[in-house]
Enzyme design. Structure first.
Site, PDB file in Angstrom:
ATOM      1  N   ASP A   1      46.214  60.094  22.450  1.00 13.49           N
ATOM      2  CA  ASP A   1      45.113  59.169  22.720  1.00 13.49           C
ATOM      3  C   ASP A   1      45.014  58.025  21.727  1.00 13.49           C
ATOM      4  O   ASP A   1      44.687  56.898  22.080  1.00 13.49           O
ATOM      5  CB  ASP A   1      43.782  59.918  22.752  1.00 13.49           C
ATOM      6  CG  ASP A   1      43.354  60.387  21.371  1.00 13.49           C
ATOM      7  OD1 ASP A   1      44.063  61.216  20.771  1.00 13.49           O
ATOM      8  OD2 ASP A   1      42.318  59.910  20.879  1.00 13.49           O
TER       9      ASP A   1
ATOM     10  N   ASP B   1      46.432  60.151  16.398  1.00  9.08           N
ATOM     11  CA  ASP B   1      46.735  61.559  16.150  1.00  9.08           C
ATOM     12  C   ASP B   1      47.754  62.060  17.162  1.00  9.08           C
ATOM     13  O   ASP B   1      48.317  61.274  17.927  1.00  9.08           O
ATOM     14  CB  ASP B   1      45.447  62.387  16.207  1.00  9.08           C
ATOM     15  CG  ASP B   1      44.653  62.124  17.477  1.00  9.08           C
ATOM     16  OD1 ASP B   1      43.435  61.982  17.404  1.00  9.08           O
ATOM     17  OD2 ASP B   1      45.265  62.047  18.571  1.00  9.08           O
TER      18      ASP B   1
ATOM     19  N   TYR C   1      35.861  64.216  21.574  1.00 16.54           N
ATOM     20  CA  TYR C   1      35.540  63.515  22.816  1.00 16.54           C
ATOM     21  C   TYR C   1      34.484  64.301  23.576  1.00 16.54           C
ATOM     22  O   TYR C   1      34.679  64.733  24.714  1.00 16.54           O
ATOM     23  CB  TYR C   1      36.797  63.289  23.657  1.00 16.54           C
ATOM     24  CG  TYR C   1      37.709  62.257  23.041  1.00 16.54           C
ATOM     25  CD1 TYR C   1      37.401  60.894  23.102  1.00 16.54           C
ATOM     26  CD2 TYR C   1      38.846  62.639  22.350  1.00 16.54           C
ATOM     27  CE1 TYR C   1      38.212  59.947  22.511  1.00 16.54           C
ATOM     28  CE2 TYR C   1      39.671  61.695  21.751  1.00 16.54           C
ATOM     29  CZ  TYR C   1      39.345  60.356  21.838  1.00 16.54           C
ATOM     30  OH  TYR C   1      40.156  59.417  21.241  1.00 16.54           O
TER      31      TYR C   1
ATOM     32  N   GLU D   1      41.995  52.233  13.715  1.00 18.90           N
ATOM     33  CA  GLU D   1      42.721  53.112  14.638  1.00 18.90           C
ATOM     34  C   GLU D   1      42.803  52.504  16.032  1.00 18.90           C
ATOM     35  O   GLU D   1      41.793  52.085  16.598  1.00 18.90           O
ATOM     36  CB  GLU D   1      42.045  54.481  14.727  1.00 18.90           C
ATOM     37  CG  GLU D   1      42.849  55.486  15.525  1.00 18.90           C
ATOM     38  CD  GLU D   1      42.294  56.904  15.418  1.00 18.90           C
ATOM     39  OE1 GLU D   1      43.044  57.853  15.710  1.00 18.90           O
ATOM     40  OE2 GLU D   1      41.119  57.062  15.024  1.00 18.90           O
TER      41      GLU D   1
END
Length: 509
Positions: free
Chosen positions: A106, A109, A258, A490
């Site tokens: 995603d 990571d 999430y 990120e």
């Protein structure tokens, strides 16, 4: 920057009823002109406005699609363009005797989170549906990026009857490590939802993704499209019949990463809307009409993200049910226009600002909806009603352009927030694979702990994650290019996916 001429200005002025007294009409028109002129001047007169060419937008489009190759999990194809990446996670699903190889990481990571991946897939599909004709030579790459996601979701939804696999990777051990996906040795646990452990939110979003993808592949691969749509219907049935949030079923595995903060009703309506669009079946529209008010469709939330689909569902439905969903769509769209009554927060440099963590995700989603709704407004000869003012589709395009231009470098920092675009862009991106020497340059394994030296390094990332859009600047337009500041540094697939559609629009205009 697009200009708004006198003819357009005249068109967006509100016309009062002839039954009103002349003095009332004069006051209303005067107020209307003032508000409208304020909106136009706010949109069009910024010292940071940049005149990017169609070629530059085309370059941004190309790079935004290429980014997804850097996020690929599984066996990489021969035509992989980001050569510093290698094969990874080739045994995903084996712990459950399933093949769950593939899909996307995603963000920075190495976990495959189902909810943001499904949303990313939906938005890639919607980008192609609305603006694919502007993608030209990049259309094939966009469809390949979409298929990488839809292939995986198809696996996750059909591996076991009555079950949807929604995550691969134990998130806590993964987040404690800083290692390349090619070296990954953290547990690849699999997580699923079912009738016993419901996950209506993630299942309905997966249904939306599969249905949206089926539209894209309808002509080029009819059998694949049919399989996508049938699977979407099955997954939606699981989501609707066994209702519950996957945050409750899987708890700490998905929270706080999430967590489904908005609940699952928005995804049920969103999923039904996409299946209706793909199948033209009246039953899904009836479902929305019968259940919408019970599920919060009357609420006007001013957000669109991997978590909350309320605003986007109304915009999507407005394409074919324009008058029914226009007021609610207007309410959201108007909140993105500076100077309107419910206008949201903008930075001093003019960037739409929702929250500190990965704010550019809201910039790209809102820009996409501005452009999509502008298209629907134009097709219906309408204007967005924003309090006492009326805003034409051209003004929505102007605002979307300002946001996209900001992302690409027309901002106080004079920095592009897309890696590899322009002369100045983030170089210390919060991304494991990008920040550690590649397997091509450093074939020996780099362990979980050994990777920390690269995380803590002040040096630029050795591998350029071309096209990645980072979280973005703070509320005062400042960006420190600090790898440890994941909120700003990120990148994520769900930031890029709606940007693909927006970049396609401007590359064609």
């Amino acid at each position: 920057m697009s200009s708004i001429n006198q003819h357009t200005l005249t068109n967006i002025l509100f016309t009062q009823s002839s039954h009103n007294r002349k003095s009332q009409l004069t006051k209303m028109v005067h107020s209307y002109i003032c508000v409208t002129l304020f909106i136009i001047s706010t949109l069009a007169c910024s010292s940071f406005t940049s005149a990017f060419t169609t070629q530059q937008y085309s370059d941004a489009l190309s790079k935004s699609i290429m980014f997804f190759e850097g996020q690929r999990s599984g066996k990489l194809p021969a035509n992989q363009r980001l050569k510093w990446r290698g094969d990874s996670a080739l045994h995903d699903g084996s712990s459950d005797n399933m093949d769950l190889v593939g899909g996307y990481y995603d963000a920075g990571d190495n976990v495959k989170f189902g909810l943001p991946m499904a949303f990313t897939t939906t938005m890639l599909a919607w980008s192609i549906i609305e603006f694919g004709e502007n993608m030209k030579s990049e259309l094939a790459n966009a469809k390949e990026a979409l298929r990488w996601g839809s292939d995986y979701l198809l696996k996750a939804a059909t591996a076991k009857p009555g079950t949807l696999y929604v995550q691969v990777g134990e998130p806590y051990s993964d987040h404690r490590c800083w290692e390349r996906p090619e070296d990954m040795d953290t547990p690849r646990n699999v997580y699923k939802v079912s009738s016993q452990n419901p996950g209506s939110d993630v299942a309905a979003e997966t249904a939306a993704a599969l249905a949206a993808a089926s539209i894209v592949f309808r002509d080029s691969d009819p059998s694949y499209s049919h399989k996508l749509l049938q699977t979407a219907m099955n997954v939606f049935e699981l989501a609707n019949q066994y209702r519950g949030s996957y945050s409750d079923s899987l708890s700490s595995v998905v929270c706080p990463f999430y967590c489904s903060y908005s609940g699952y009703n928005d995804e049920l309506l969103w999923g039904a809307a996409w299946i209706h669009k793909a199948s033209k079946g009246a039953s899904y529209l009836s479902y929305i009409q019968s259940n919408g008010h019970l599920m919060g469709s009357d609420d006007d939330d001013f957000s669109f993200s991997w978590d909350d689909k309320r605003a986007a569902t109304k915009v999507l439905l407005a394409k074919d049910q324009f008058q029914t969903y226009k007021q609610h769509s207007d309410n959201y769209i108007c909140s993105l226009i500076p100077g309107t009554s419910n206008s949201q927060h903008f930075t001093p440099g003019g960037l739409f600002y929702k929250q500190p963590e990965s704010n550019l995700q809201y910039v790209t989603t809102s820009s996409f909806l501005l452009l999509t709704y502008a298209k629907y407004l134009s097709a219906n000869g309408g204007h967005a009603s924003c309090g006492v003012s009326s805003v034409a589709s051209e003004a929505l395009i102007v605002q979307a352009k300002k946001q996209i231009d900001y992302v690409l470098g027309a901002n106080p920092m004079k920095m592009s927030y897309m890696v590899g675009f322009g002369d100045k862009y983030p170089t210390r991106v919060h991304h494991r694979g990008s920040s550690i020497p590649s397997v091509r340059d450093h074939p020996d394994r780099i362990s979980c702990d050994a990777g920390q030296q690269y995380f803590n390094s002040g040096s630029s990332n050795p591998n350029i994650l071309v096209g990645a859009i980072v979280g973005g600047p703070d509320s005062n337009d400042n960006y420190g290019d600090d790898r440890s500041n994941y909120s700003e540094a990120e990148p994520a697939t769900y930031i890029n996916a709606p940007f693909v559609g927006a970049a396609a629009f401007f590359s064609g205009h």
